[in-house]
Structure formats: C-alpha cells, structure tokens
Design a protein around this motif. Structure first.
Motif, short mmCIF file in Angstrom:
data_model
loop_
_atom_site.label_atom_id
_atom_site.label_comp_id
_atom_site.label_asym_id
_atom_site.label_seq_id
_atom_site.Cartn_x
_atom_site.Cartn_y
_atom_site.Cartn_z
N LEU A 349 0.56 8.55 -5.35
CA LEU A 349 -0.52 9.42 -4.88
C LEU A 349 -0.88 9.10 -3.43
CD1 LEU A 349 -2.96 9.66 -7.89
CD2 LEU A 349 -1.65 11.51 -6.85
N MET A 350 -0.82 7.83 -3.05
CA MET A 350 -1.16 7.46 -1.69
C MET A 350 -0.20 8.09 -0.69
SD MET A 350 -1.88 3.75 -0.07
CE MET A 350 -0.12 3.48 0.17
N VAL A 351 1.09 8.08 -1.04
CA VAL A 351 2.05 8.73 -0.15
C VAL A 351 1.67 10.21 -0.01
CG1 VAL A 351 4.47 9.38 0.12
CG2 VAL A 351 3.90 7.10 -0.65
N TYR A 352 1.29 10.82 -1.12
CA TYR A 352 0.88 12.23 -1.05
C TYR A 352 -0.35 12.40 -0.17
CZ TYR A 352 -0.22 16.96 -2.54
OH TYR A 352 -0.48 18.30 -2.55
N LEU A 353 -1.34 11.54 -0.36
CA LEU A 353 -2.56 11.59 0.44
C LEU A 353 -2.26 11.44 1.92
CD1 LEU A 353 -5.41 9.54 -1.21
CD2 LEU A 353 -5.65 11.64 0.10
N ILE A 354 -1.35 10.55 2.25
CA ILE A 354 -0.99 10.33 3.65
C ILE A 354 -0.31 11.57 4.22
CG2 ILE A 354 0.48 8.98 5.18
CD1 ILE A 354 -0.08 6.61 3.32
N PHE A 355 0.57 12.18 3.42
CA PHE A 355 1.17 13.44 3.86
C PHE A 355 0.06 14.47 4.14
CE2 PHE A 355 5.55 13.03 1.61
CZ PHE A 355 5.93 12.12 2.56
N ALA A 356 -0.87 14.59 3.19
CA ALA A 356 -1.94 15.57 3.33
C ALA A 356 -2.77 15.28 4.58
CB ALA A 356 -2.82 15.56 2.09
N VAL B 148 6.99 3.27 3.52
CA VAL B 148 6.95 4.69 3.82
C VAL B 148 5.57 5.08 4.33
CG1 VAL B 148 6.77 6.91 2.64
CG2 VAL B 148 8.82 5.55 2.41
N ALA B 149 4.52 4.58 3.65
CA ALA B 149 3.16 4.89 4.08
C ALA B 149 2.95 4.46 5.52
CB ALA B 149 2.17 4.18 3.16
N LEU B 150 3.46 3.29 5.85
CA LEU B 150 3.30 2.75 7.20
C LEU B 150 4.06 3.59 8.22
CD1 LEU B 150 2.11 0.20 8.54
CD2 LEU B 150 4.36 -0.83 8.32
N LEU B 178 -6.67 3.72 4.25
CA LEU B 178 -5.96 3.99 2.99
C LEU B 178 -5.10 2.80 2.56
CD1 LEU B 178 -4.51 7.61 3.00
CD2 LEU B 178 -6.14 6.63 1.41
N LEU B 179 -4.39 2.20 3.52
CA LEU B 179 -3.50 1.08 3.18
C LEU B 179 -4.30 -0.11 2.66
CD1 LEU B 179 -0.96 1.16 6.17
CD2 LEU B 179 -0.46 1.66 3.79
N ILE B 180 -5.47 -0.35 3.28
CA ILE B 180 -6.27 -1.50 2.83
C ILE B 180 -6.86 -1.23 1.43
CG2 ILE B 180 -8.38 -2.80 3.31
CD1 ILE B 180 -7.60 -2.71 6.26
#
Lengths: 367, 367, 367
Positions: A349-356, B148-150, B178-180
């Motif tokens: 979900l975090m990856v999705y949130l980051i995309f958003a 990926v998030a980074l 978000l990452l934290i």
C-alpha cells in the motif's frame, strides 16, 4: 421477481446500493447546471460506484445460469465493463491522456491497492495467511508478461528517440491484434484446458443468490446504458473539477477513475481476505489487471480508429511505464512465497501511496 | 569492570580493535597537519573501522540487558549509527553528493558485497548451504519495496523532465514522512507481532559476552562523539584525497564510505556464513539495507532542513538508481531458492566489482 | 568409417542435413554472381543451418570420447561456435552494429524463443510438465547476473550522458576480463564442484551415436572453415538483402542471425520438451544464453583489438538493453515455479514476437 423487487432486495443486502439515488440526481443536475463541474464530478463518482456493483452482480448471475464455460467467458469479458465504458467515453471525447492514464491506473491500482489492502485487512485478522502458491505464481507470471507486452512500444520508442509517430501507430495496431489473440488463448487456457488452476477465483460473489436470467440480462443492458450516461458527465466535468481540487489529469485517470471503476471488485477481494480466502483476493486482483492489459487496452486502440477523432497509440508517458513495471514486479515478488502478513500489505500500500503522492504533486503537462 | 578493562578485554578478543590506536593519531594529525589530506583520509578510515566495531558491541550489550523488545528497537535504530554519523557530518558540510552516494552505496554494498562474500566464504567450506527460505523471501520483499519507495522520486523526475525542483523537494519531504511511518510499523512487525520470523538475525554478536550496562552506555556515548570527530576529518579530507588516488566522489561515497561504515556488520555476517548459519548473514545484510532505505535516508532528508545549508531532496543520479534497483532485484532472485553455493557468491560479488569499476572509471561530475 | 560414410549416415538420421547441398551452391553462386545479394543471403542462411547441426554433433562426439570434464569443457566452449564464427566475420568487416545485435539477439532468442517454444511444444503433449526447480532457479540466477554484468556499461553510460567514449572503452575491456574470469570459474563450478546440478543438460544429443575421434575432429575443423566461408558471404550480402526484404539491420542481427546460428541447439531443446524432459530444454536454453553473455561477448570485445578496424565496446543501443533485461527477468520469473503449461509457452513466445515486430518496424538507424 420483477426488476424493482430485485433491486430492492439487493439494497437490503448491499447497503452500497443506496448510492443509486445519485444516478437520477447527477442526470438531473447535468441538465440543470451543466457548468457546475465540481458538483457534477462528485455526483458522477458517487453514481458510478453502485452501478459498477450492479453490473458485477448481473454478470455473475448470467454466468451462474449459463454454465461454467460461457459464464466464465462472460465474467472475463465483462468483468471490467465499467472501466471499458468510462474509457470509451473518454476516447470518444478525444481525451487520450485520460484513457491511457485510466489503463495504466487500473493495472497499478489492481496490483498494488487491491492486493495490498487485501493483505492488510486479512493480516489484521489472521497472523499469517497462506494461499495457493502455484496458481498465484502462474497468475503473476501471466500479469508480468501481459504488462511487458503492453509496455514494449513505450519502452522502445522512448529508449530510441529515432523512432517516429508512424512507427508507434503501426506497432500499436500490430500489438493490439497480438494481445487479443493472446487473450483468446488465455480464455481457452483458463476456462477449458487448465481451469482447475483458476477454480477458486471464478466465483467472485459467493454467498449471493444469483438473479433470474431475465432480470440479469435486463440489468446488464440497462445499467450499461446508465454507466455510459454518467460516464459522459464524469468525463466532461473531470478536467475542470480536477483543477478546482488541485489534481493533475494524470492523478485523476490513474487514481480516481481506477478506484471508482474497480470498487465492486475490491469489495469482493476484501471480503475474501477477511474470510481467510486469500486465493480469491489474489485471483481477482491479478486476473483483473491481466484483463486490462490483454483485452481492454488493445480493444480501445482498435476502436479508436472508428470512434475517436484520431487513432490512439499505445505509448504511455515514461512515469506510467515505470509505475506499471514496478507494480507487476512487486506483485510477482510478493505473491512468490504464498504467505502473507499485515506488514507486507502495508508496504505494498505504501508503494501505491507514494505513486499517488507523486502523481498528485506532479505539475500538469500536455497529453 | 572499568571502561579501560573492558576495552582491554575486547582488544584480546577482537584483534581489529588494535586499530583504535589510529583514533588519537588522526585527531593529532588533523591539528598538526590540516593540509595533509591524503594522510588524514587514510588515517580516518583506519580509525573509523574499530570505532564502528565498538559501537556495534555496545549497542548489543545495551540490548541484551534491556530485554528483547527495547533491545531489538535499539539494535534496529543504532545498527547503522556509524553510517548515520558520517552522513550527518557530510550533510552539515553541504556535501550532498557524498551523502546521497553513501546512502545508495550502503544499500548496494550490503546487498551485493555483504551477501555475495557471505555466500562465497560459506560456500568454500560447505558445498551447498541451506537457509530459511520463508524469512529470506519476506526480507528480500521488504528490501525491494523499501528501495522502490526510496527511488520513486528519482525514477519519475528523471523519466519526466517537466517535473521541477519544487516538485522534487515537496515529494521528498512527503516521502520521508511516509518512509518513517513505514519504519515504525516495521519495528512493530519485526519486534512484536511477527518477531519469530526475524529471530535468528537478532543476535548478531553471539558468543560475545555483553558488557555491563554502565560500560555499554558510556561506550555508546563516548564512541559516538569520537566517530563524529573522526568523520569530520574524513569528510574534510575525502574530496582532495580522492583526487590524489584518482577516485571520483561517487566512488568514494558508494564504495569507500559504505565499506568503512559497514565493517562491523560484515564481520558478523561473514562469521555467520563460516559457521553455516547463513540465516544470520542474510538477515544482517538485507535488514541493514532495509534500515538505510526506510530510516537513515528519510531522517537525513528531514534533518537537512535544520543542519544543512539548504534542504536536501531524495533524487539520486540515474546511474545510482539503476544500481540500487539491480542490487535489490539480485538479492530477491538470489535468496529466492533458499540455497547457496560458492559460485552464486562469485557472481554477486562480480556485479559489485563491476559497479565499483564503473564508478571508478566514471569521469567526475557536479553534484 | 570414412568422413563421407559418416556424413551419409547422418543424412539418413537427420533429414535437416540434406540442406548441406546449399553449401557448394552458395560458394559457387558467390563466385559467379557476387552482386545477387538477396539470393546469396537466402542461400547462405540455408547453408549455415546444417553446418551448425554438424558442428554440434562433432563437438558432442569429441566430448563423449574425452570423458566428462574435458568433454563438458569443449561442449561449453564450442557450443556457440556458429554464433562466434558469424560474429567474428562481422567483426572483421567492421559491422559492429551487426555483431552487437547478434550478441543481444542470441541472448533474447535463447531465453524467449527456445524456452517458450519448448514449453509450448511440450505443453501440447502433456497438460503440465514439471522440471527440477532448484537447478532451473540457479541457472536463471546465473543468467540474470551474467546479463546484468554485460549490461552495466550500457545502462550507466546511457543514464549518465557525461560519460564519454574513452570511459566506455576502458570499462568494456575491464569488464570483458572480469566476465572471462567469471566464465572460467563457472566451468569449475558446473563441471567440477557442482556438476550434479547441471547433469541432465550435459547430454544434448542423447540417442545419437557418437562419431569416432578422427571423424569428429576432422568434421570440427572442416566444418568450422566452411561456416567461416559461408558467414563471409552472409555478412557481405545481409545489408543489401535486408533492404530488399524491408528488414532493419537490427532485425537481421537480432532475429535472423540468432535463429540461424541456434538452429541445432533448438532442435535438441524441442526434442527434449516433446519427450517430457524439460530439464534438458531449460538447461540448453539458459546455459547457451549464459555462455553468450559470459564468454562469446567478452571474447569478441578483446579480439576486436586485433582483427577489427577499430576496437569495439560493449555499449548496446537502449532498446537492446531493455529487451535483454526483460528477457532474462522473464526467464527468471517463468522458471521459478518449476512447472509449465502450454499457455506459459504462448506468452513467452508472444513477448518474443512483439520484440521481433518492434525491430521489424523500427526505422533504420546508424550504428
């Protein structure tokens, strides 16, 4: 049981359907206040969600009556009917950026949001959930290949600036034909020769009583028309409304359209996860994403020769390519172990949130 | 047991600690010959390595006394303390290229060098080594998602040249928060709800006797100050020294800082591999890399608003993005089978060597 | 048994060898009509296919007589002899675009076409086929790492436009030395320390009777000379012929050369799949691709200092990088489950078809 009675019974069973009241409201509002874009946008979103749920149940009811093979075929073809109708309306209006964003967004939303939220919701109830690794891997493999096939023109065109627009158009048409052939073979594979691999995902709406054939067919026809009418309002208002909310067109297509169009499937996937039937959730999420790539996208390209102002190609903007590749790779890696826990869901979900977040902050650009 | 006695006992047990003699030497040299950059660079590298080992043991000792949950939390937060202090010093000096290179380098070095050398060293002793596939896969999945998030801001910004600097800064701050949050949830997951999955990796320094609480806390405080002082000399001298050795700043940050900062963890990982406890090695390597992505990197971005000359964003140069993605994909593929042999180690190390060679040969560029 | 008798017996056993009649025809035609490029192109393709099959059988016969270790070494070194000779001829003629395209094409064709067609052909006979997951994963891992190593200069150079031509040449040479060292260690690994993992793939031509040593060596020498002569005609005619057929040079190198050069190995892989020995097919496909990356490519770079007009580097054009990465990722994902069905084959072949279509439609560009 009449159409009205069926609807009333559904209303009791699925509270979501109370939102149907917004269907006449939005149609009336569009007549009375055609310039109130923000209002029309919000109303049309509220109206599409219950219509998508009705379409989904009607498709399943027809499927239940016609037997496994035909029913499966129907389900597979009409499973993303809402997304298809919205995209067709945008295509007709020549809004290709919105069409492409909604294709890319449906793939990303199904693989990241639907899968991630299923893992999280299931994981909050059960410490570890196991699901059938073999069929999950096969489905993730299909999804990866389908997405790669869809992305090759963008990847090559963009890596290779010498390639021109004519190249891109020719390639998109050839590719669309190939994708549809692959989809037909996929039907043969998943409904005929190897249907045991996909068995658990076939009955999306378990527990619900199927409608009689007449009611189901009438609903299917009537609701499709309603979705088309509401989509028309939605597509007309979305651009202006997005400006009011400070959203980029990419964000609207990617996130808003995808969440709205997939609401019904998400309800099934989440309910499966809460019942510790993660096979169902994974099957719906990955199957629906594959269907967008192998069927909805090429159909839109081919139809653009007949209904759009100019033909549409399949080259996505670079950021969308990156997001789709990451989403399918994530799905492949995450479903690889056949086990899930709540934090896996959080990370997906975090990856999705980051995309958003990225799309929301992205400065607007021309299509 | 006094502080001096504890240090003396450690010296006997860990010959590496004899290098501590370079700590006063480098501090004296920096006072006497502030312009001897190459000498100061070499001395500061030699001084940081044993300090990192002391920090690591002190952290574990505090952890052993405070019980599993708090100890695990401490270990997880301070496990990359050396890297954090070096990066903070570089941040304070405004050397953002070095900070980013050291973040990227720590991820790449932990996944490729630490993992590859563990496989090779273990494989030279045992024909095939097996390790817990399930937890390795989960950790590799976490690492992939964290990386990926980074990387999303860099990938999108670079794919999409329309995106400007303001976009990049806003996105970096949102992303860091978000990452934290994800890292806090990861603590909850790995220390509380699912700690059995991470059990084997928790005791990095098995066999060593923990220090008494007072000694450990004093060491933690004192050594952190020493690391900060030596890091200051290191960061000041590294640019000029790199020119003398013909190394690009990217090479220094990516390879030298990462190897120096991670020396203590590598010692634990390699010793685990030689004892056929590859679970331990894989856990340290992947866990440490995840921590850099989920905790160290966002903390640095947020702190840059307070201690750096200007805020720092999270967009890496394109080559670093490619290397980080390849490193984490490699880790995911390689740990997938739960088995290892020496040649797997050779190949993983070769990818690292090629990265190092590429960075060494790369012509210098502006940050 | 004389050379002629051996050839005659082979002709009966392998009808493909009737194509040998095109060897004298193409040599004569090149003398008589040196300007008939299209004819010479077609004839040379028809002549190379049976020569490749003879080379393959001769190599195996020598291997069978000399025992496992030496035989394996020979097989591994000469297994891609046809590709090597064609590439050397193109190198000598200074056609670097063709050389690079044939390296990239051999990797992509082996992983996608050979693997996909094996899955499809096997899957049409058996509903599901299982193969040794452990060794398939290890081989896919090796292939991924080998390809990544090969691609790093292109990926970095292209991501980083500051990097110049001198950088690229230095890096290519350093890299080639590293790759060959890795290949030597791979020999040690697969033939000595861990040969049981690769056992099933060693006997490519099972069922065929090995030739006597003298015949095999004479065939090896004589046929290599013939391949070199025909390759010379092929390389000379390919450019002009490609224009006639409307094919880009990238398409010719990627698809035509790779299919022609790998015909013999494909025959073995497909026959293995039809006999439900998918281990054999997977081993040949992935092993051959790894060999191209770890051995053929670096040997060509190093030899280019002696036989080409100018040294050749290892930087591929961006589209080729994307295709090679996707091909090896596909192989890794697809072989991950250790199971196969016909539709998996269809999808892998579809990715190959799309690559071929893209290359065919791509407008011509300078090397």
């Amino acid at each position: 049981m009449s159409f009205v009675a069926a609807v009333r019974k559904e209303l009791h069973h699925t509270p979501l359907l109370w939102l149907l009241v917004f269907v006449p409201i939005v149609l009336a509002a569009a007549k009375l206040k055609p310039e109130a874009h923000t209002l029309l946008f919000v109303l049309s979103v509220l109206a599409i969600v219950p219509l998508a749920a009705l379409l989904s149940h009607a498709t399943e009811s027809v499927g239940a009556k016609t037997g496994d093979a035909v029913g499966g075929l129907l389900n597979a073809t009409l499973g993303n009917l809402t997304e298809l109708v919205i995209a067709l309306t945008a295509l007709y209006a020549g809004q290709y950026m919105l069409v492409k964003a909604s294709i890319a967004g449906a793939i990303v939303t199904n693989t990241l949001f639907m899968l991630g939220a299923s893992f999280l919701l299931g994981g909050l109830k059960y410490p570890t959930q196991e699901y059938n690794r073999v069929s999950a891997r096969m489905q993730a493999g299909l999804l990866f290949l389908a997405t790669v096939a869809l992305l090759i023109p963008s990847a090559v065109a963009q890596a290779d600036s010498a390639a021109g627009a004519i190249f891109s158009h020719k390639l998109s048409v050839g590719l669309s034909v190939l994708l549809i052939v692959a989809y037909a073979l996929y039907m043969l594979f998943s409904l005929k020769t190897h249907r045991e691999l996909f068995a658990s995902a076939a009955h999306g709406g378990d527990g619900e009583v199927p409608w009689p054939m007449g009611v189901a067919l009438a609903t299917l026809a009537g609701v499709t028309v309603l979705v088309a009418m509401v989509s028309h309002i939605f597509v007309d208002s979305v651009q202006k409304a997005a400006e009011t909310f400070g959203m980029s067109p990419a964000f609207v297509g990617f996130i808003v359209v995808a969440l709205v169009g997939g609401a019904a499937e998400m309800a099934s996937a989440f309910s499966g996860a809460r019942k510790n039937r993660l096979d169902l959730s994974v099957g719906i999420a990955l199957g629906s994403a594959s269907q967008i790539a192998l069927f909805v996208a090429p159909v839109l390209v081919l139809l653009s020769f007949f209904i759009g102002p100019t033909p549409m190609d399949l080259s996505f903007w670079p950021g969308a390519v990156v997001m789709m590749l990451i989403a399918t790779l994530t799905a492949a890696l995450v479903t690889n172990s056949g086990r899930s826990a709540w934090f896996i869901g959080v990370l997906v979900l975090m990856v999705y949130l980051i995309f958003a977040m990225t799309l929301y902050l992205l400065p607007p650009r021309a299509a």
